[in-house]
Design a protein around this motif. Structure first.
Motif, PDB file in Angstrom:
ATOM      1  N   PHE A  43      48.682  10.343  23.791  1.00  0.00           N
ATOM      2  CA  PHE A  43      49.012  10.942  22.282  1.00  0.00           C
ATOM      3  C   PHE A  43      50.147  11.943  22.288  1.00  0.00           C
ATOM      4  O   PHE A  43      50.992  11.943  21.608  1.00  0.00           O
ATOM      5  N   THR A  44      50.144  13.003  23.378  1.00  0.00           N
ATOM      6  CA  THR A  44      50.941  14.049  23.267  1.00  0.00           C
ATOM      7  C   THR A  44      52.678  13.510  23.394  1.00  0.00           C
ATOM      8  O   THR A  44      53.530  13.844  23.143  1.00  0.00           O
ATOM      9  N   HIS A  81      41.294  10.049  13.461  1.00  0.00           N
ATOM     10  CA  HIS A  81      41.539  10.229  14.984  1.00  0.00           C
ATOM     11  C   HIS A  81      43.147  10.027  14.873  1.00  0.00           C
ATOM     12  O   HIS A  81      43.512   9.114  15.426  1.00  0.00           O
ATOM     13  N   GLU A 136      35.281  13.057  25.397  1.00  0.00           N
ATOM     14  CA  GLU A 136      36.711  12.865  26.026  1.00  0.00           C
ATOM     15  C   GLU A 136      36.345  13.791  27.280  1.00  0.00           C
ATOM     16  O   GLU A 136      36.433  15.009  27.182  1.00  0.00           O
ATOM     17  N   TRP A 145      37.761   9.678  28.830  1.00  0.00           N
ATOM     18  CA  TRP A 145      38.697   9.254  27.678  1.00  0.00           C
ATOM     19  C   TRP A 145      39.816   8.256  28.411  1.00  0.00           C
ATOM     20  O   TRP A 145      40.046   8.230  29.822  1.00  0.00           O
ATOM     21  N   ASN A 173      38.656  14.135  14.655  1.00  0.00           N
ATOM     22  CA  ASN A 173      38.938  14.337  16.020  1.00  0.00           C
ATOM     23  C   ASN A 173      39.926  15.665  16.262  1.00  0.00           C
ATOM     24  O   ASN A 173      40.732  15.859  15.694  1.00  0.00           O
TER      25      ASN A 173
END
Ligand code: BG6
Length: 474
Positions: free
Chosen positions: A428-429, A127, A373, A420, A172
């Motif tokens: 993450f982004t 992931h 998610e 999620w 992922n």
């Protein structure tokens, strides 16, 4: 809803654990990504540079708080928790002969803690957290050697946890790397940063092929370890709608869907779609794909399809359509959809899109689907130790309603649903803390300040009740 439906939550090791040097952990690709924001991309640095802020190094210290956090998940009645095993805790550099015992022991303890409450671990093997050493030394998934390193890691953990973990996923959001224009996707999927003038598409296909082979070997070897294992793929499920009935809009939207489904096509069916082979011929791509690889792909197809679902895309080639500033698809025309609203981060809110895509996947592949998610990133505000996250409750209830229609009316086989970021993770982004997803608020800000105290949001009680009634009372 079936009685064994897996309600729960999802996180990933690098977004919550922290403890980035503890227990002999090595540096992962997430450890060289700085904090960013919606308008300011995360920087991917050459190693760890002093003075820069890397939010995943400490994250929310799940590594030190997992017992407290799992107790809260159990209080909500979770049937399962999806998380990942950080590859760098087990093989710190990725190419060692022997695994790191301290890392293995950490996940033994974590899984025991979950099982103590009857919470089933659902585990992603990769992931966005591969060892950084594999990037520097081998060029990430550009190299065929990665297949061996990954499968060694996979087999090691499957052997070790064969009596504790039943549900596995290999990579992922494997299809993120199809987005060629933003380096975060090739880097986090494959440890690849494209060079100037490089044919990105060709490199992407090659890296994906090595991942498909690694995934297929993992499935076949996993079944030898425990034939009851359920091993899935994982797709970022994003429907692409044509904006108009102009036939060219229909075709472009369909092609965008196919580009994403390319990944599941290989992992579920065990062979490449014809259009891709045609494309490689047209472009003169001479990819490193052997006969033996093709046999492996056939033999190692997945048991179920794991998906994330957040948003839908709308596509148009019409001149009057309003282009989105952040056109991730790059080569096509991502436009505003007048029928859906957007989050602060520009993600469309489209609950019916979930039903649409569940039907599409189910009819195309006839495999069970696990929604691993779905969630709502929102800048929650803490006032007097309370967070009234009505927007999140609304978002989740609308999506669950659509999922139920897919199950109860359309007959789609969905085995579970995990929200999620069930405890606020690092985004993450963007690498932000401010983009929160959890039922549990964590006292930490974008700069890494805060006590890390855990506070239940209003959605905590709401989700608890939903699980108690097996989804009947939303
Ligand atoms: C998915 C990832 O892309 O979306 C998660 O699997 C990620 O790792 C989630 O956190 C939400 O994205 P973001 O950028 O809002 O954290």
């Amino acid at each position: 809803m079936r009685n064994d439906f897996l309600w729960g939550g999802a996180v990933a090791a690098h977004q919550v654990e922290g403890g980035f040097t503890q227990g002999g952990k090595g540096v992962s690709i997430a450890d060289v990504m700085t904090a960013g924001s919606k308008d300011h991309a995360r920087e991917i640095t050459e190693g760890i540079i002093e003075g820069k802020f890397y939010p995943n190094h400490e994250a929310i210290d799940f590594y030190g708080h997992y017992q407290e956090d799992i107790k809260l998940f159990a209080e909500m009645g979770f049937k399962c928790l999806r998380t990942s095993i950080a590859w760098t805790r087990i093989f710190p550099n990725g190419d060692e002969q022997e695994p790191n015992e301290a890392g293995l022991a950490f996940y033994d303890n974590l899984f025991d803690e979950l099982l103590k409450y009857g919470i089933e671990p659902v585990i992603t093997l990769s992931h966005f957290e591969m060892p950084y050493h594999l990037v520097k030394q081998y060029g990430g998934w550009r190299s065929r050697e990665l297949i061996g390193f990954f499968t060694k890691f996979a087999v090691t953990v499957m052997e070790r946890y064969k009596d504790k973990v039943n549900y596995w996923m290999t990579f992922n959001e494997i299809n993120n790397q199809r987005i060629l224009e933003n380096p975060i996707y090739s880097f986090t999927n494959s440890g690849i940063l494209y060079q100037e003038g490089e044919d990105k598409l060709k490199t992407m296909y090659q890296a994906a092929h090595y991942q498909f082979v690694a995934s297929a070997i993992t499935v076949s070897e996993g079944k030898k370890i425990n034939p009851d294992f359920q091993i899935g793929c994982m797709l970022a499920a994003t429907p692409n709608y044509p904006l108009t009935s102009d036939p060219s809009d229909i075709i472009v939207a369909q092609q965008e869907d196919e580009k994403q489904l390319f990944f599941t096509d290989v992992q579920v069916r065990g062979n490449y779609p014809r259009w891709a082979v045609k494309e490689w011929e047209r472009k003169g791509y001479d990819l490193d794909i052997t006969e033996e690889d093709l046999q492996l792909l056939k033999a190692g197809t997945v048991d179920y399809i794991g998906i994330s679902y957040y948003l839908s895309n709308t596509i148009s080639t019409r001149p009057e359509a309003v282009r989105l500033e952040d056109d991730l698809l790059g080569d096509s025309a991502l436009v505003e959809n007048p029928y859906v609203s957007m989050t602060e981060w520009g993600w469309s809110i489209d609950p019916a899109g979930l039903r649409h895509y569940l039907n599409l996947l189910s009819n195309r592949y006839e495999r069970p689907i696990f929604i691993v998610e779905n969630g709502f990133g929102y800048a929650d505000i803490l006032v007097e130790e309370k967070v009234h996250d009505v927007e999140r409750i609304d978002f989740l209830s609308q999506h669950i309603r659509e999922m139920k229609k897919a199950i109860e009316i359309d007959g789609v086989e969905v085995i579970g649903y995990t929200v999620w970021g069930c405890i606020d993770p690092i985004s993450f982004t963007t690498g932000e803390m401010r983009k929160r997803y959890g039922f549990i608020y964590v006292d930490r800000d974008n700069q890494g300040n805060g006590s890390l105290k855990r506070i239940k949001k209003d959605s905590f009680e709401w989700y608890k009740h939903l699980i108690q009634t097996n989804g009947a009372e939303l």
